[in-house]
Design an enzyme around this catalytic site. Structure first.
Site, PDB file in Angstrom:
ATOM      1  N   HIS A 131      26.531 -72.562  37.893  1.00 48.27           N
ATOM      2  CA  HIS A 131      26.646 -71.711  39.088  1.00 48.27           C
ATOM      3  C   HIS A 131      26.254 -72.577  40.297  1.00 48.27           C
ATOM      4  O   HIS A 131      25.450 -73.495  40.154  1.00 48.27           O
ATOM      5  CB  HIS A 131      25.666 -70.555  38.904  1.00 48.27           C
ATOM      6  CG  HIS A 131      25.713 -69.482  39.934  1.00 48.27           C
ATOM      7  ND1 HIS A 131      25.170 -69.622  41.182  1.00 48.27           N
ATOM      8  CD2 HIS A 131      26.218 -68.223  39.888  1.00 48.27           C
ATOM      9  CE1 HIS A 131      25.332 -68.499  41.864  1.00 48.27           C
ATOM     10  NE2 HIS A 131      25.973 -67.635  41.107  1.00 48.27           N
ATOM     11  N   ASP A 208      18.520 -72.468  33.620  1.00 49.29           N
ATOM     12  CA  ASP A 208      18.881 -71.338  34.468  1.00 49.29           C
ATOM     13  C   ASP A 208      19.177 -70.163  33.536  1.00 49.29           C
ATOM     14  O   ASP A 208      20.234 -70.110  32.902  1.00 49.29           O
ATOM     15  CB  ASP A 208      20.106 -71.718  35.308  1.00 49.29           C
ATOM     16  CG  ASP A 208      20.667 -70.536  36.091  1.00 49.29           C
ATOM     17  OD1 ASP A 208      20.094 -69.424  36.000  1.00 49.29           O
ATOM     18  OD2 ASP A 208      21.691 -70.717  36.781  1.00 49.29           O
ATOM     19  N   GLN A 211      21.676 -65.480  33.493  1.00 44.54           N
ATOM     20  CA  GLN A 211      22.631 -64.680  32.709  1.00 44.54           C
ATOM     21  C   GLN A 211      22.208 -64.529  31.254  1.00 44.54           C
ATOM     22  O   GLN A 211      22.860 -63.804  30.506  1.00 44.54           O
ATOM     23  CB  GLN A 211      24.021 -65.324  32.773  1.00 44.54           C
ATOM     24  CG  GLN A 211      24.619 -65.381  34.162  1.00 44.54           C
ATOM     25  CD  GLN A 211      25.003 -64.008  34.716  1.00 44.54           C
ATOM     26  OE1 GLN A 211      25.136 -63.033  33.966  1.00 44.54           O
ATOM     27  NE2 GLN A 211      25.176 -63.931  36.021  1.00 44.54           N
ATOM     28  N   LYS A 234      19.374 -58.758  37.508  1.00 42.27           N
ATOM     29  CA  LYS A 234      20.335 -58.830  36.398  1.00 42.27           C
ATOM     30  C   LYS A 234      19.703 -58.335  35.103  1.00 42.27           C
ATOM     31  O   LYS A 234      20.363 -58.176  34.086  1.00 42.27           O
ATOM     32  CB  LYS A 234      20.845 -60.263  36.235  1.00 42.27           C
ATOM     33  CG  LYS A 234      21.755 -60.616  37.395  1.00 42.27           C
ATOM     34  CD  LYS A 234      22.280 -62.007  37.346  1.00 42.27           C
ATOM     35  CE  LYS A 234      23.184 -62.178  38.557  1.00 42.27           C
ATOM     36  NZ  LYS A 234      23.387 -63.523  38.956  1.00 42.27           N
ATOM     37  N   CYS A 372      31.161 -68.053  42.071  1.00 46.74           N
ATOM     38  CA  CYS A 372      30.168 -69.058  42.516  1.00 46.74           C
ATOM     39  C   CYS A 372      30.122 -70.219  41.532  1.00 46.74           C
ATOM     40  O   CYS A 372      29.043 -70.765  41.233  1.00 46.74           O
ATOM     41  CB  CYS A 372      28.775 -68.456  42.690  1.00 46.74           C
ATOM     42  SG  CYS A 372      28.740 -67.084  43.826  1.00 46.74           S
TER      43      CYS A 372
HETATM   44  N1  ALA Z   1      25.817 -64.899  40.015  1.00 50.36           N
HETATM   45  C1  ALA Z   1      26.301 -63.555  40.035  1.00 50.36           C
HETATM   46  C2  ALA Z   1      27.628 -63.398  39.358  1.00 50.36           C
HETATM   47  O1  ALA Z   1      27.920 -64.137  38.460  1.00 50.36           O
HETATM   48  C3  ALA Z   1      26.262 -62.939  41.384  1.00 50.36           C
HETATM   49  O2  ALA Z   1      28.394 -62.532  39.704  1.00 50.36           O
END
Ligand code: ALA
Length: 414
Positions: A131, A208, A211, A234, A372
């Protein structure tokens, strides 16, 4: 006698949905189908109530007052740090720094650790999956130090090419900053193996986890990562709050990131001395209600139990992938063997933004674009994808509605 295969614990998705008031939203004539969880997940009543209760009965500034409310707020804040440390399996709560989100966590390390440790000729290793939040801070740190950035490539399925590590990891590698799960493709990265390999050449590793925390159990001690970053929003918690985990020995040696109140020991106009961790990295009045809400989200998830959530989510992803793949002209982007939460795809001759706009007109929320992750899109030869991302409150019926509506999109475009 053979051991019976473990069965997934019962998971009542209908009952769980009742915990999320926003899921009852209607978009025009349609019930909301929220498939944009990788961008931000929705909040259970437990989180909303914890924040409301905090402001209704417990708010004052922390670490500053001797009065009842300040002590109550300080207790809630400190207890939340213990909850976060347990969630990450950190050795000590002081290794968990409250920040605004994964982005600020990575910027903190790039700035404070980078300033103290990066020298001309050093190398920072990233991957194609990253990202922008795990690319740009390192570019800025590398430029300031005269260091160089190298990239671990991927295959067409969206998996890291680990064979490339032999050439990429050298005595010059000072840091590996790597995503745990790709936000754009859902690939789960074998970070444990990468951390072991990076440590073997003396590099520090930042993971990171923005996610991964909503989908995978995290044990920072077992992973042996040096830093781990995630965002609360998240993880079904509030926006504007996140966590940087760092090994105490590393954090203790880092200079401050931001400075001001609460992070100092003693200030004179001649010289200031700084507090130890975690306060050294928490200058100013923190996002106390966010911290309280984040702890409530973690407690809520712990009550549901990871195994039940994970089994439902895997089922959902497999079901949605099969249904969407069956539509002529659709190509799934990101077919890693190990994936969580994300179904990215493109449709022949239809722009991802058109797909998302038509889905929205039927109440279905997805994200479209480069997510992103422009370097990843360049590698894949795409300008963007349509991305449906799942949470445990999504249903198989919603996945079916997604596929049925995509079929309509296809017909509309002939
Ligand atoms: N990083 C976030 C996405 O993947 C905002 O949508």
């Amino acid at each position: 006698m053979t051991t019976p295969a473990p069965t997934a614990p019962a998971f009542e998705v209908a009952a769980v949905r009742e915990d999320f008031p926003i899921l009852a939203t209607r978009v025009g004539a349609h019930p909301l189908i929220y498939l944009d969880n990788a961008a931000s997940a929705q909040k259970p009543r437990a989180v909303i109530d914890a924040i409301s209760d905090y402001y209704s009965a417990r708010h004052a500034n922390i670490h500053r007052g001797v009065h009842y409310l300040s002590a109550t707020a300080t207790d809630a804040y400190d207890q939340a740090r213990v909850t976060v440390a347990q969630f990450l399996h950190a050795a000590e709560p002081r290794e968990c720094i409250f920040v605004r989100g994964a982005t600020e966590a990575i910027n903190l390390v790039a700035s404070a650790w980078g300033r103290a440790n990066l020298r001309p000729g050093d190398e920072i290793l990233l991957s194609t999956l990253e990202h922008h939040a795990n690319i740009v801070p390192w570019q800025i740190a590398a430029e300031a130090a005269g260091a160089k950035i190298k990239i671990i490539p991927i295959n067409d399925q969206g998996e890291l090419l680990l064979d490339s590590l032999d050439a990429l990891l050298t005595a010059r590698t000072k840091l590996l900053a790597i995503t745990h799960v790709s936000n754009a493709l859902g690939t789960v990265v074998s970070v444990r193996e990468l951390i072991r390999r990076a440590h073997a050449v003396g590099a520090v590793v930042l993971v990171d986890g923005a996610q991964s925390v909503p989908h995978l159990p995290i044990d920072v001690q077992d992973l042996d990562c040096d830093f781990f970053a995630f965002s609360g929003h998240k993880l079904f918690g509030p926006t504007g709050i996140g966590v940087l985990y760092g090994k105490a020995a590393l954090l203790e040696k880092m200079p401050p990131y931001q400075s001001g109140g609460d992070m100092i020991e003693r200030v004179t106009f001649e010289k200031t001395t700084f507090r130890s961790i975690p306060e050294r990295f928490e200058a100013g009045t923190p996002h106390i209600s966010g911290v309280v809400g984040l702890a409530a989200a973690i407690r809520y998830l712990a009550k549901l139990g990871h195994a039940a959530l994970a089994a439902h989510e895997q089922n959902l992803l497999a079901h949605a992938t099969a249904a969407v793949r069956a539509i002529p002209g659709v190509r799934i982007i990101g077919e890693a063997k190990d994936k969580v939460g994300v179904l990215s795809f493109v449709m022949d001759g239809i722009h991802p933004h058109d797909i998302a706009t038509i889905l929205d007109s039927e109440g279905i929320a997805i994200r479209a674009g480069h997510h992103c992750a422009q370097p990843l899109m360049q590698r894949l030869g795409l300008t963007g994808t349509a991305r449906a991302s799942f949470a445990f409150y999504n249903t198989l019926a919603e996945a079916d509605r997604l596929a049925a509506t995509l079929l309509k999109v296809k017909k509309m475009f002939g």
